[in-house]
Structure formats: C-alpha cells, structure tokens
Scaffold this motif. Sequence first.
Motif, PDB file in Angstrom:
ATOM      1  N   VAL A 159       5.011  -6.193   6.762  1.00 52.19           N
ATOM      2  CA  VAL A 159       6.121  -6.684   5.945  1.00 52.19           C
ATOM      3  C   VAL A 159       6.092  -8.209   5.883  1.00 52.19           C
ATOM      4  O   VAL A 159       6.309  -8.814   4.830  1.00 52.19           O
ATOM      5  N   TYR A 160       5.792  -8.836   7.033  1.00 52.94           N
ATOM      6  CA  TYR A 160       5.695 -10.299   7.027  1.00 52.94           C
ATOM      7  C   TYR A 160       4.667 -10.753   6.001  1.00 52.94           C
ATOM      8  O   TYR A 160       4.892 -11.694   5.242  1.00 52.94           O
ATOM      9  N   GLN A 161       3.526 -10.075   5.980  1.00 50.82           N
ATOM     10  CA  GLN A 161       2.467 -10.519   5.060  1.00 50.82           C
ATOM     11  C   GLN A 161       2.916 -10.413   3.613  1.00 50.82           C
ATOM     12  O   GLN A 161       2.638 -11.299   2.796  1.00 50.82           O
ATOM     13  N   HIS A 162       3.621  -9.320   3.304  1.00 48.34           N
ATOM     14  CA  HIS A 162       4.124  -9.200   1.927  1.00 48.34           C
ATOM     15  C   HIS A 162       5.067 -10.348   1.595  1.00 48.34           C
ATOM     16  O   HIS A 162       4.957 -10.980   0.541  1.00 48.34           O
ATOM     17  N   LEU A 163       6.013 -10.605   2.510  1.00 47.79           N
ATOM     18  CA  LEU A 163       6.985 -11.658   2.221  1.00 47.79           C
ATOM     19  C   LEU A 163       6.296 -13.012   2.146  1.00 47.79           C
ATOM     20  O   LEU A 163       6.574 -13.831   1.250  1.00 47.79           O
ATOM     21  N   PHE A 164       5.379 -13.262   3.074  1.00 44.50           N
ATOM     22  CA  PHE A 164       4.707 -14.555   3.090  1.00 44.50           C
ATOM     23  C   PHE A 164       3.944 -14.781   1.787  1.00 44.50           C
ATOM     24  O   PHE A 164       4.044 -15.837   1.169  1.00 44.50           O
ATOM     25  N   TRP A 165       3.185 -13.789   1.359  1.00 48.22           N
ATOM     26  CA  TRP A 165       2.374 -13.999   0.161  1.00 48.22           C
ATOM     27  C   TRP A 165       3.186 -13.929  -1.108  1.00 48.22           C
ATOM     28  O   TRP A 165       2.767 -14.442  -2.143  1.00 48.22           O
ATOM     29  N   PHE A 166       4.363 -13.310  -1.023  1.00 49.77           N
ATOM     30  CA  PHE A 166       5.231 -13.354  -2.202  1.00 49.77           C
ATOM     31  C   PHE A 166       5.577 -14.808  -2.527  1.00 49.77           C
ATOM     32  O   PHE A 166       5.760 -15.174  -3.680  1.00 49.77           O
ATOM     33  N   TYR A 167       5.681 -15.629  -1.478  1.00 54.09           N
ATOM     34  CA  TYR A 167       5.791 -17.065  -1.743  1.00 54.09           C
ATOM     35  C   TYR A 167       4.432 -17.700  -1.960  1.00 54.09           C
ATOM     36  O   TYR A 167       4.226 -18.472  -2.892  1.00 54.09           O
ATOM     37  N   SER A 168       3.484 -17.388  -1.089  1.00 52.70           N
ATOM     38  CA  SER A 168       2.323 -18.255  -1.002  1.00 52.70           C
ATOM     39  C   SER A 168       1.313 -18.027  -2.105  1.00 52.70           C
ATOM     40  O   SER A 168       0.508 -18.904  -2.373  1.00 52.70           O
ATOM     41  N   HIS A 169       1.335 -16.887  -2.764  1.00 52.46           N
ATOM     42  CA  HIS A 169       0.503 -16.882  -3.958  1.00 52.46           C
ATOM     43  C   HIS A 169       1.110 -17.753  -5.052  1.00 52.46           C
ATOM     44  O   HIS A 169       0.419 -18.615  -5.585  1.00 52.46           O
ATOM     45  N   PRO A 170       2.414 -17.556  -5.393  1.00 48.14           N
ATOM     46  CA  PRO A 170       2.994 -18.525  -6.332  1.00 48.14           C
ATOM     47  C   PRO A 170       2.773 -19.969  -5.885  1.00 48.14           C
ATOM     48  O   PRO A 170       2.572 -20.857  -6.709  1.00 48.14           O
ATOM     49  N   LEU A 221       3.728 -14.014 -10.169  1.00 49.68           N
ATOM     50  CA  LEU A 221       4.712 -13.418  -9.258  1.00 49.68           C
ATOM     51  C   LEU A 221       4.339 -12.009  -8.834  1.00 49.68           C
ATOM     52  O   LEU A 221       4.965 -11.452  -7.931  1.00 49.68           O
ATOM     53  N   VAL A 222       3.354 -11.400  -9.474  1.00 46.81           N
ATOM     54  CA  VAL A 222       3.062  -9.991  -9.156  1.00 46.81           C
ATOM     55  C   VAL A 222       1.612  -9.778  -8.713  1.00 46.81           C
ATOM     56  O   VAL A 222       1.037  -8.741  -8.998  1.00 46.81           O
ATOM     57  N   VAL A 223       1.061 -10.736  -8.020  1.00 47.19           N
ATOM     58  CA  VAL A 223      -0.323 -10.551  -7.587  1.00 47.19           C
ATOM     59  C   VAL A 223      -0.505 -10.763  -6.081  1.00 47.19           C
ATOM     60  O   VAL A 223      -1.627 -10.727  -5.589  1.00 47.19           O
ATOM     61  N   TRP A 224       0.595 -10.936  -5.352  1.00 45.70           N
ATOM     62  CA  TRP A 224       0.461 -11.448  -3.985  1.00 45.70           C
ATOM     63  C   TRP A 224      -0.374 -10.578  -3.064  1.00 45.70           C
ATOM     64  O   TRP A 224      -1.046 -11.098  -2.171  1.00 45.70           O
ATOM     65  N   ALA A 225      -0.359  -9.251  -3.282  1.00 45.46           N
ATOM     66  CA  ALA A 225      -1.028  -8.404  -2.283  1.00 45.46           C
ATOM     67  C   ALA A 225      -2.552  -8.492  -2.347  1.00 45.46           C
ATOM     68  O   ALA A 225      -3.227  -7.860  -1.555  1.00 45.46           O
ATOM     69  N   HIS A 226      -3.104  -9.318  -3.283  1.00 40.88           N
ATOM     70  CA  HIS A 226      -4.556  -9.477  -3.232  1.00 40.88           C
ATOM     71  C   HIS A 226      -4.981 -10.236  -1.979  1.00 40.88           C
ATOM     72  O   HIS A 226      -6.165 -10.331  -1.696  1.00 40.88           O
ATOM     73  N   HIS A 227      -4.034 -10.768  -1.247  1.00 40.41           N
ATOM     74  CA  HIS A 227      -4.377 -11.384   0.033  1.00 40.41           C
ATOM     75  C   HIS A 227      -4.388 -10.366   1.162  1.00 40.41           C
ATOM     76  O   HIS A 227      -4.635 -10.717   2.306  1.00 40.41           O
ATOM     77  N   MET A 228      -4.058  -9.116   0.835  1.00 35.90           N
ATOM     78  CA  MET A 228      -3.863  -8.120   1.889  1.00 35.90           C
ATOM     79  C   MET A 228      -4.719  -6.886   1.685  1.00 35.90           C
ATOM     80  O   MET A 228      -4.394  -5.819   2.187  1.00 35.90           O
ATOM     81  N   PHE A 229      -5.811  -7.047   0.950  1.00 34.02           N
ATOM     82  CA  PHE A 229      -6.617  -5.858   0.648  1.00 34.02           C
ATOM     83  C   PHE A 229      -7.163  -5.198   1.902  1.00 34.02           C
ATOM     84  O   PHE A 229      -7.419  -4.002   1.900  1.00 34.02           O
ATOM     85  N   THR A 230      -7.404  -5.951   2.940  1.00 35.83           N
ATOM     86  CA  THR A 230      -7.965  -5.300   4.121  1.00 35.83           C
ATOM     87  C   THR A 230      -6.911  -5.027   5.194  1.00 35.83           C
ATOM     88  O   THR A 230      -7.246  -4.553   6.263  1.00 35.83           O
ATOM     89  N   SER A 231      -5.659  -5.371   4.932  1.00 37.90           N
ATOM     90  CA  SER A 231      -4.664  -4.997   5.947  1.00 37.90           C
ATOM     91  C   SER A 231      -4.091  -3.657   5.542  1.00 37.90           C
ATOM     92  O   SER A 231      -4.768  -2.846   4.956  1.00 37.90           O
ATOM     93  N   GLY A 232      -2.858  -3.399   5.837  1.00 33.60           N
ATOM     94  CA  GLY A 232      -2.378  -2.060   5.557  1.00 33.60           C
ATOM     95  C   GLY A 232      -1.971  -1.901   4.113  1.00 33.60           C
ATOM     96  O   GLY A 232      -0.823  -2.085   3.758  1.00 33.60           O
ATOM     97  N   THR A 233      -2.913  -1.543   3.279  1.00 36.19           N
ATOM     98  CA  THR A 233      -2.594  -1.455   1.858  1.00 36.19           C
ATOM     99  C   THR A 233      -3.132  -0.160   1.280  1.00 36.19           C
ATOM    100  O   THR A 233      -4.342   0.045   1.260  1.00 36.19           O
ATOM    101  N   PRO A 234      -2.240   0.722   0.813  1.00 40.96           N
ATOM    102  CA  PRO A 234      -2.712   1.999   0.260  1.00 40.96           C
ATOM    103  C   PRO A 234      -3.495   1.812  -1.045  1.00 40.96           C
ATOM    104  O   PRO A 234      -3.325   0.796  -1.720  1.00 40.96           O
TER     105      PRO A 234
END
Lengths: 558, 265
Positions: A248-259, A302-315
Amino acid sequence: MTFVPSSEINNNSPQSLQPKGWLRYFSFSLDHKVIGLQYLVCGFVFYLIGGALASAIRIELTSPISDFMARDVYNQVLTLHGTIMIFLWIVPVVNGAFGNYLIPFYVGARDMAFPRLNAVAFWMIPPAGLMLISSYFITGAAQSGWTAYPPLSITTPAAGQIIWIISVLLLGGSSIFGGINFLATILKLRRPGLKLMQLPMYCWAMFGTSILVVLSTPVLAGTLILLSFDIVAHTGFFNPSLGGNVIVYQHLFWFYSHPAVYIMVLPAFGLVSEILPVHCKKPLFGYTTMVYSIMAIVVLGLVVWAHHMFTSGTPPWMRLFFTIATSFIAVPTGIKFFNWVATLWGGKISLNSAVLFSCGFIINFVLGGITGVALAQVPFDIHVHDTYFVVAHFHYIVYGGSVFVIFSSIYHWYPKFTGKMLNENLGRFHFLITFVGFNLCFAPQHWLGLNGMPRRVAEYDPQFTFVNQLSSLGALLMAISTIPFLWNIIQSIFKGEVAGDNPWEGLTPEWLTSSPPPVENWNGPAPLVTEPYGYGAVKKEALDETTTNKTESPKQTE
Amino acid sequence: MLAVACLIAGGLWIGLHVNLLPDSASVNAPIYDELFKVLFSIGAILFLGMLGLVIYSLIRFRRRDGETGEGIALEGNLPLEILWTAIPAVVVLFVGLYSYDIYERMGGMENMNQSSHDHSSMKTEQRIWGGIGASTSQLDSQRGLNPLPVEVTAMQFAFLFHYPQGDILTGELHVPIGRPVSMKMESNDVIHAFWVPEFRLKQDVIPGQPTILNFTPNKVGKYPIICAELCGPYHGGMRSTVVVEEPDAFDSWLSKNSKQTASET
Ligand code: HEM
Ligand SMILES: [Cu+2]
Ligand SMILES: [Cu+2]
C-alpha cells in the motif's frame, strides 16, 4: 489601467521597507523576481551539494568492493543525493525559480497572486534543506533511498528517517503553496484582453504542473505522516509484523512520485518552447497541439504509477493496465518533440549556448523516453527493474532533460536577470563537456543493468569494473563542467557586455521592459502580447518596429 | 524516402546484431530476447531519426555570420501533426500488443493460486501474487513433468532455499536442467528481490505477502542470484548462486543432502 490587484502590495509600505541592492536577496522580499532568483541560486547551491554526493558515489563505484565509505554511509549518501536533486534542485528551480520570475510577466501582472505566500513558500526551503543535510552530521541521515520503502525505512535508525520525513513534508508544502499560487496567477491575474490560448507555452506547462502538484503532493504528505507514525508511535500501517501492508505504501508513494517526474519535466518542456522560437526566429510549431498534449500528459500521468511496481505485489491485470497507460504517455510526449524539431526546421537558428543545451535536451530526452516505453512493458521490466538500466533511464530524463533545460534557460534569461551578457564561448565549452560527460557517464549504465548490476549497491561483480570506471570518468567531466559555468556566471556580473532590454529580440513580455526589470515589471502599463511567437517573414514589419521602438511593441494595444 | 528506408534498415540491423544481453539460461530468456530485439530496433530507428533531424536542422538552418532576417512564418501544419500523433500511437499500440503476447508466452497470465503448488506448510487461503516464468501448469502437464517446489526465505542479507522434498535447507539453489521450478517466496524482515539475470526474471520477496516465481532452466551452469531491492547496508553483498545441473547430478545432490545432513546454513 488598474487591473493588477497585486500591484498595491508592491507599492505600499512593506515593499518599500525591504532592503535594496543585493541584500534584497537575503530578505523576505515579496517581489516575484527576487523570489525567483532566490529559488534559482538556492537550488544551485543544493545542486552543488548533491553533485558532491554524486561524485562520492561514483568514486565508491570505481572499484568493485566497498572501500571508499562505510556501507551505511554509502546508503545515506545515496538517499541524500536523490532527495536533494529532486526536492531541492529540480523541482524548486523549474517550478519556483522560472515560474516566479516569468509567469507574472507572461500573464501581464505586476506580481504573483499571493506574494506573501510566495515568500513563505521559498523560505521553507533553506531550513528544510539544511535540516536534511545536517541530519548526516548529527544523527546520521536516512538510509532507505529517496523512495523510503517500509519496512526498511521503519527498521533503519529512526532519527535520520524522521528528519528526512519532516524535510520532505516542508518541501512538499512549499511546492503546494507554489502550485496554488501559479494556478491563481494564471487564472485570475491575466491582463484584460489576454486570452488563455494566447499565453506563452510555459504558462500552460506551469498550469498543468500545478494541477499535478496540488492533486498528488498531499497524498505524499499523508503517506509520509503515516510512515512517521509507524516509526515513532509503532503503529502498523505499513509494518507487516504489526499486520500492515508494505505494498500500500508503494501505491501511495508512486501516486505522488510518478506525477513528480512530470512536475520536474513539464515546466522544462515549457521553457524549451519559449527558448527555441526566440533563437530560431520562427513561431512555435503547433501551439494548439502543444497545449493539448500537456493536458493529456497531466491526465495520463495520474494513472500510470504502478509501472514502478511491476515486480512487487502486482496482479496480472494491473500489470497490463499500467503497461498500456504508460505506453500511451509516449504519444503526447512524442508530439511535443516532433513539434520542436519542426520549430527548428526552416528557422534561422543562432547556434548559441541556449540553443545547444535545448537541442541536447531533445536528444537526451528522446533516448530516455524510448527506454521509458521499453520499461513500461512488463516482461521487459521484470529483468531490468531496480538495475542500472533504470538509473540510466531516469538520468537521461532528469539530467539530460530537466537539468539541460535549466542550463539552457540560464543562458537565455541571464541577460534579463542581470542586464549583462554571458560569455558565449565559455557557454559552448560548458555545453560540450556537459554533453560528453553526461553521455559517457550514463549511456554505459544501460549495459550494466541489462547484464546484471542492480542499483543502490556499493559493491558489484568485478566483471563490471571497467564500465563503471568509464561511467565515473563521465561523472568527473560533469563535475569539471560546473567550473566554466560558475566562472562565466560570476565574472559576467562584473565584466559582462551590457545586454540591453532585448538582446535576443524576443517577443514575450519579459523582453519588453528593461534588464533587469523595474519592481513594477514595466514602467508603463503592462503590454498586451497576443502573439508571443509572431516571428517570420510575414510578420517582419512587426518585429522591425519592436526592435526600433522597444518600449512600445506594435503588439501592445493600450 | 531513401533516407527513411536507410534509417529503418540501419535501425533493424542494429536491433538484430548488437547484443547487449547476458547468457540465456531459462526457457523464457529467448522469449525475452526476442522482445528486446524488437524494442531495440524500434528504439534505434526513432532515436537515430530524431538525432539526424536535429543535427541536420542545426546545420542546414543555422544563422550564418552576418545573416539577418527570420525563419519562415510556419505556425503549424495539421496533417503533419496528425501524422506524428498517429504514427507513435500505432507504434505504441503494436508494442503493447506484442509485449502482451510475450507476457502470455512467458506464462504471465496464469492464475498463480492454481498453479501446481504443494506448499502444504503454508496457509492456502492467503492471496499470492506472482512473478512470471514459463511455466508450470499447462506446459508441464503436457510433458508430464511435475515442477520442483522450493520455498525461498529472504532475510538481511541472505537467501535460504528449502526443498520440501527431502527437507533440505541450503543457501545455494540447485535445480535440474529442463524441469520447471516453482518457488514460493517470503521475506523475514524487509523487502528483497530475487533476480537471476541469465533467467531474465525478477520478483520481489516481501514480508507478509508471499510471492511466486516459476522458471525452467535450460542451460547447465552456475549463475548469480542477486538481491535487487535496497535492503540495508550489505544489500550489495546479498548474492547467492543457482546451480543448474544435469538431472543425475541434481538427484545425487538431493539425496546426499536429504533430511539430517542439512547443508552449510
Ligand atoms: C515517455 C515517457 C516515460 C515512460 C514511458 C517512463 C517509464 C518509466 C518506467 C516504466 C519506470 C519504472 C522502471 C523500473 O523501476 O523498473 C520509470 C522509472 C523512472 N522514471 Fe520514467 N518514464 C517516462 C518518462 C519519465 C520522465 C519524464 C521522468 C522525469 C522527469 C522519468 C523519471 C523516472 C524516474 C525518476 C524513475 C525511477 C524511479 C525510481 O525507481 O527511483 N521518467 N520510468
Ligand atoms: Cu513513473
Ligand atoms: Cu536484499
């Protein structure tokens, strides 16, 4: 005309009580031009500090063993380097410095909408930066990287991490204040008669950027506050041993940090769009598509942040969604690059330092964008995520992109800031070693990542020694390149040729006043510039008049 | 036209002939390398094209000494702008679809919870997130191979591999060539990542959230296992080795270390 609400603030007592001369720059000045230069110089000082840290990293990496610094010190240096370069150099300079200096000119105002908030926003930065850096000497700095992923950030020494959080919160707050101010200035302080679609492109870039700042930075702030609770109060938001969730932290962090990466690069896009037409003496190609592509980037960003999380827990479905969304960002971004090349095409290009740095930016950023699209492909990313390939990608973007544009902008606006010209030969020399050094430093890192060197390590497989030494050599050149630049900046203040009001024959409003401009920006009424890029044979007469009659451009209709 | 043709040919040539990748040692590595070649070719064409355009414009349209005057009054060109919106859109769409295909061939779309796992020691109702890797269920049932289960525990600063079969605990991963391996991974402390460059695979190892990684090694050798997620001061030293060996060698390793004689760790 009495259309500029903020002019009162400039003309009434608080302003006249301000110190005059260079002391202004150390005061709580409300003048947007002073604040802009405060941001610029302050940011540059932090750039030098961040650069010294980068040099330390590259020295450590000249040998495959950890021999230059202790391992935990290495991680502190790495964390400070990333945090300083992002939050204290690029974001404040491309937004705060140029935004504050230029936006009021561009909208035809005498100052920003909220001058006091503006000064507060700037003065939050030096203490935050000093606190961050001093944490290294007092408690030991944070050592979990600029991403501060828990549980690492919860288990490393708490004092440094908490100071890191407080600094980033202050810097984020400063950035939000700035964003609100830009939005208000662009929307509310526009000179009557000036339409949105007549604004110089940098205003649009700052408009889009400020939307991103205002929407996403509060999410980062909230996340870091929760993280600090986990650290000091032993709550369990992100602590798996207390039932928390690290993803969850990673999602929140990248929701800011990709923008955030667009917060660093959209303003740079805007600056290039101002610089190229002036030196090519040609209109900006495709104004309307440029505006729409900025807005498209804002929405997609605003809708691309999870590309930083492809190898973490991402279905799987999430991986695919973010692959597609991320890839499509390349379309509006590509439009802007083709439009800039079309702006060069058929121009009369002065090959000066500003143009060279802008074109260097185009070349570097195209490479960074290509590796970006590759990284957006899940199967590709699964091999190179968290390796030196990613390090190469984002340095092509943030250094090859944003930092090159900052240099280009300094060469372009220095005459306006100071009334003196910079030395062009030194400038071209500066470009040459920066460009060569930068590419020598970062191009080999693509190969390192593909072949098995992870990022954020102090020691590595000896087979990579030679390529790492090449990279360090490039870093050495980059370090050296600041010397001609600094020398140029300092000696030109005293010995530089006098610039005159409009040395480049620009058409945007900041050129239609003295250099440096008076406190009220223009001695007379604000000019109405409806054609900021009205160059070209057809409009030839217009320019002739502008240059012969500087105070009253033909495009001013008063 | 000619320039464009040369550019495309050159880009393709570079993409197909310049090899930037390490050895390939798993079934999905060649699939990855195919994707890499395509992306590299497209990238080379775009990059060289833009580089050429910028340099050409700077030379051809430079302001010569003493020259005055302005550029052409060209403010835009709708067909051109549509063209360079459409071309990247098509390219990106192609890349997206193609990489989806690659992803599927790597086994990425399979439902991890149903793949043939037999980790009876772990809670089954837990949600499991997966990495990819060609692949367990379908392929193997076709070939009649049952995957080798391995449980991976990561901690600062080591990987531990547990083979339920034979109850072996080891710090060095041994796998037989040609047989799928299915790893279930969890971390004891902070986030780590399991990466074998020669397998082109990486998956974070997360505390409190098991993850799965499947792969089928197809080349005998020793390859590095690298932790790819910053995990503390000794992150750079958090490495191990995967030994891919012939089935016989693997079987004898397995029986030698079974049960009581747990290895070094
Ligand atoms: C064409 C547009 C772009 C695309 C498709 C793209 C894609 C990506 C992807 C997929 C990653 C994650 C790689 C990984 O960690 O495995 C990434 C990382 C990164 N990108 Fe980009 N990117 C683009 C443009 C930018 C821009 C404009 C910036 C900044 C101005 C930027 C800065 C970064 C940074 C800082 C990281 C690394 C973050 C970290 O892990 O510390 N990128 N990019
Ligand atoms: Cu991103
Ligand atoms: Cu680790």
